[in-house]
Design a protein around this motif. Structure first.
Motif, PDB file in Angstrom:
ATOM      1  N   ASP A 110       0.658  -1.106  -0.266  1.00 16.31           N
ATOM      2  CA  ASP A 110       0.039  -0.028   0.040  1.00 16.31           C
ATOM      3  C   ASP A 110       0.671   1.224  -0.082  1.00 16.31           C
ATOM      4  O   ASP A 110       1.677   1.517   0.899  1.00 16.31           O
ATOM      5  N   GLU A 112       0.829   3.729   2.839  1.00 18.10           N
ATOM      6  CA  GLU A 112       1.589   3.257   4.166  1.00 18.10           C
ATOM      7  C   GLU A 112       3.093   3.653   3.933  1.00 18.10           C
ATOM      8  O   GLU A 112       3.584   4.005   5.031  1.00 18.10           O
ATOM      9  N   ARG A 149      -3.208  10.490   6.291  1.00 20.51           N
ATOM     10  CA  ARG A 149      -4.293   9.499   6.981  1.00 20.51           C
ATOM     11  C   ARG A 149      -5.687   9.821   6.638  1.00 20.51           C
ATOM     12  O   ARG A 149      -6.527   8.990   6.800  1.00 20.51           O
ATOM     13  N   LYS A 179      -6.045   7.700   3.709  1.00 25.97           N
ATOM     14  CA  LYS A 179      -6.203   6.085   4.124  1.00 25.97           C
ATOM     15  C   LYS A 179      -7.791   5.997   4.725  1.00 25.97           C
ATOM     16  O   LYS A 179      -8.313   4.944   4.502  1.00 25.97           O
ATOM     17  N   ARG A 220     -10.620   5.565  -0.991  1.00 25.40           N
ATOM     18  CA  ARG A 220     -10.606   4.349  -0.085  1.00 25.40           C
ATOM     19  C   ARG A 220     -11.762   4.296   0.775  1.00 25.40           C
ATOM     20  O   ARG A 220     -12.343   5.309   1.370  1.00 25.40           O
TER      21      ARG A 220
END
Ligand SMILES: Cc1cc2nc3c(=O)[nH]c(=O)nc-3n(C[C@H](O)[C@H](O)[C@H](O)COP(=O)(O)O)c2cc1C
Ligand code: SF4
Lengths: 396, 171
Positions: free
Chosen positions: A304, A307, A339, A342, A391
Motif C-alpha cells: 500500500d 503506508e 491519514r 487512508k 478508499r
C-alpha cells in the motif's frame, strides 16, 4: 558480526588502501586536488557536490587549524552501505581521510559515527591504532611533513545530524540544528575553521582514485555522474544487500540485478528520495536524473503506497529539528493528509492544497531535511492517484 | 573513613570525565554520552554539575539532552530495547516482534518495567534495512529477529542481574 549480502564484484576488495595514500604523499597538495577533480568524483552522501572543488575551497580558505570530517551518520532510511564499508574496509576510509588532509592541509580528522553503530567502535579504534603504530597517522604521516590524526565521535540518535552543518553543531556540543549556508563548512566549519565534510564512501573512492588514477574512475557513468556507486538495496526482492553499479544504471537494470523484477514501485534516495513507478523504470539513477545517496527500497505488487508515505512522513516529523515553521508545522499537515486519504476522507481539492503546501515546505525550509521531506509523498500522489483516492473506511 | 553520598560520588566522577575530555563546549556530548552509559539517564543534578564544570548555563545542557533521542533526562531501564519502526523493518514484520516484546515484558512502548530493568522504545531506521526486523539492546544490534527469539533476547539480558541483583539508584 552483522553480515550483509555483498555483491561479488566490489572494487574496494581489490584496492590496496595504502598505495593511494603513498601516491598522495609524494604529490603536492594541489596535484592531489587535481587528481580528484579530474576523476569527476562527486559526493556519495546524496547531494553530489564535486569533491575536488570542495577540497579546493577548503585548501584556499584561511584558518590555522583545518579539519577533515567523515560523515558516518548514515541515517537515511534504506541506506546501510556505509556500515558495510566501515566494517570491511575501514583502512580505505582512513586512507581517504588522510589523503584529504594532505590535500587541504588539515591536521585533525573526526569520524562522526551514528550512535546506532556503536558496535563498530571497537574495530574502528583498533584500525586507527594500527595506523598510528606504523606511522600512517601521527605527527609525520609516512615519515613526511604531514601531521594528521583521527578521532571518533559518536552521534546520539538524530537523523538531522547527518546534514553537514547540523553535524558540526553537534560536534561543537550543541543541538543538531542546521545552519544557514553560506558560509559553507569548507570555509567556516568546526570551531569556525575550514572543514571538509565527506561521506564514508566518498573517502573510500578518493583512496582508490589516488591509486588507480583519474581516468580509471571515469570509464563508466554518464556525462555528469561518473564512476561506480554502492547501492543499499532492500524491500521486496530476492537478494537484499550492497551492490556496486555504475551511475546511470536504469531502475530496470538495478531491479534485475537484485531480483526485484515484479516491483510496483521503487523509492530511491530513502525517506528524502522519491518514488518511481513502473512507467518510469527506464529512468537512470544518477545525479542528473534520479539522484540518491544509495538507498533503494523496492515495493512489490501487494504494498500500500499510502503506508509508505505515512511511514516516511512519521520519520520526518520526528526527526525535524524544529527550527523552521514550514518543516516543523508543515510536515505534520502532510502526514495528517495521508491519514485522511487512508480513511477516504480527503477531497480532491484539499489534496491539491496539500500538494501546494508540500511545494512550499520544499521552497521555504532551511536545510535538506525540510527541502526533501515531502518528496516521497508528492511523487506517490503523482504516480498512484488511482490507488490512493476513494478508499473505503478500513479497506486496508 | 570518609562516607561519600551518591551525589559526592557523581560529582567526583563527572569532574574526572571533564578532566579526561577537556572542559570545552565540544566535550559536552561525549561527557553526556558517558553519563548516560553509566547511569541510564542524565539527572537534573548531573546536568547542573556538568554545566558548572564547562562554565555554561544548565539550560544549555538540558537543551542538548532533550534534543538527542539517545540521551534521557528521565530514568530509563538498565536495558533499552529499541525496535526499528522504519519502512524496511516494517515490511519485514516488526509489528509481530514488537507485540511479543510488549507481552513478554508486560509494558508498552515508551514504558519502563517497574523493576527498572527494561525500557521499550521505537527507533527510527537503525541501518539494518536488509536484515530486518532489527532492534537494538543498548549498543547491541539484533537482526532478522523472529517473534520467538524475543524471549531469548530478554533472557540474555536478565542473566546480567544474577541472583543478588540490586536495582539502579536514582542520583
Ligand atoms: C537531513 C540530512 C541528512 C543527511 N545525512 C547524511 C548522512 O547520514 N551521511 C552523509 O554522508 N551525508 C548526509 N547528508 C548530506 C550531508 O549534508 C553532506 O552533503 C555530505 O556529508 C557531504 O559529503 P559528500 O559530498 O561526500 O556526499 C544529509 C543531508 C541532510 C539534509
Ligand atoms: S528544514 Fe527542518 S530539519 Fe532543516 S533546519 Fe528547518 S526545521 Fe530543521
Amino acid at each position: 558480526m552483522i553480515k550483509s549480502f555483498v555483491q561479488k564484484k566490489l572494487t574496494f576488495r581489490e584496492i590496496d588502501p595504502e598505495k593511494g595514500l603513498r601516491a598522495a604523499m609524494d604529490l603536492s597538495p594541489e596535484a592531489v586536488i587535481d587528481c580528484i577533480s579530474d576523476s569527476g568524483l562527486k559526493g556519495r552522501g546524496g547531494a553530489g557536490f564535486p569533491t575536488g572543488a570542495k577540497w579546493k575551497f577548503c585548501r584556499a580558505a584561511k584558518g590555522e587549524q583545518k579539519y577533515v570530517v567523515c560523515n558516518a551518520d548514515e541515517g537515511e532510511p534504506g541506506t546501510f552501505k556505509d556500515r558495510v564499508i566501515l566494517t570491511r574496509f575501514p583502512h580505505l576510509v582512513f586512507a581517504g581521510m588522510t589523503i584529504a588532509a594532505r590535500a587541504v592541509g588539515a591536521t585533525r580528522g573526526i569520524v562522526y559515527l551514528r550512535g546506532e553503530y556503536t558496535y563498530l567502535l571497537g574495530g574502528l579504534k583498533k584500525a586507527l591504532q594500527e595506523r598510528r603504530d606504523d606511522g600512517r597517522l601521527g605527527p609525520a604521516v609516512l615519515g613526511g611533513d604531514q601531521e594528521f590524526d583521527i578521532e571518533i565521535r559518536m552521534g546520539s540518535g538524530a537523523y538531522v545530524c547527518g546534514e553537514e552543518t547540523a553535524l558540526i553543531e553537534s560536534l561543537e556540543g550543541h543541538r543538531g540544528e542546521s545552519r544557514n549556508r553560506p558560509p559553507f563548512t569548507a570555509d567556516t566549519g568546526m570551531n569556525a575553521d575550514p572543514t571538509v565534510v565527506n561521506n564514508v564512501e566518498t573517502f573510500a573512492w578518493a583512496a582508490c582514485i589516488l591509486d588507480k588514477g583519474p581516468d580509471w574512475f571515469r570509464v563508466v557513468g554518464t556525462d555528469h555522474s561518473v564512476g561506480f556507486k554502492l547501492f543499499s538495496v532492500s524491500g521486496d526482492i530476492d537478494r537484499p544487500g550492497v551492490y556496486e553499479l555504475p551511475l546511470g544504471t536504469t531502475v530496470q537494470e538495478l531491479l534485475e540485478a537484485v531480483g526485484g523484477e515484479n516491483a510496483k514501485a521503487v523509492v530511491i534516495g530513502g525517506a528524502a528520495g522519491r518514488c518511481v513507478g513502473q512507467g518510469e523504470f527506464d529512468r537512470k539513477v544518477c545525479y542528473e536524473d534520479v539522484p540518491t545517496g544509495g538507498a533503494v527500497i523496492v515495493f512489490g505488487p501487494g504494498r500500500d503506497m499510502l503506508e509508505v508515505a505515512e511511514n516516511f512522513l512519521e520519520f520526518m516529523c520526528e526527526e525535524s529539528c524544529g527550527q523552521c515553521t514550514p518543516c516543523r508545522v508543515g510536515n505534520p499537515k502532510l502526514l495528517e493528509c495521508v491519514r485522511m486519504l487512508k480513511d477516504g476522507n480527503c477531497s480532491a481539492s484539499y489534496l491539491r492544497e496539500i500538494v501546494a503546501l508540500g511545494e512550499s515546505i520544499h521552497a521555504a525550509s532551511k536545510c535538506g531535511l525540510g527541502q526533501s521531506s515531502g518528496n516521497v509523498f508528492l511523487s506517490i500522489v503523482e504516480h498512484f492517484r488511482e490507488e490512493i483516492m476513494g478508499r473505503a473506511v478500513g479497506s486496508v | 573513613m570518609v562516607l561519600l553520598t551518591e551525589r559526592d560520588r557523581l560529582r567526583q566522577s563527572l569532574a574526572e570525565l571533564a578532566e579526561r575530555y577537556g572542559k570545552q563546549r565540544s566535550s559536552l556530548l561525549p561527557i553526556l554520552q558517558e553519563i548516560q552509559r553509566q547511569h541510564y539517564h542524565i539527572s537534573d543534578y548531573a546536568m547542573q554539575v556538568v554545566a558548572d564544570l564547562l562554565g555554561i548555563h544548565p539550560v544549555e545542557v538540558f537543551a542538548v539532552v532533550s534534543f538527542y533521542s539517545f540521551l534521557d533526562f528521565k530514568p530509563k531501564g538498565r536495558f533499552i530495547i529499541r525496535v526499528c519502526r522504519t519502512m524496511c523493518c516494517h515490511m519485514q514484520g516488526k509489528d509481530r516482534v514488537a507485540r511479543q516484546l510488549e507481552t513478554d515484558l508486560g509494558i508498552g512502548f515508551g514504558e519502563t518495567t517497574p523493576d527498572g530493568r527494561f525500557t521499550l522504545e521505537w527507533a527510527n531506521c537503525i541501518g539494518m534495512c536488509d536484515l530486518g526486523p532489527a532492534l537494538l539492546v543498548n549498543d547491541r544490534v539484533y537482526t532478522q529477529v523472529t517473534p520467538n527469539e524475543v524471549h531469548h533476547i530478554i533472557e540474555e539480558c536478565r542473566k546480567v542481574f544474577g541472583v543478588h541483583a540490586t536495582q539502579g539508584q536514582e542520583v
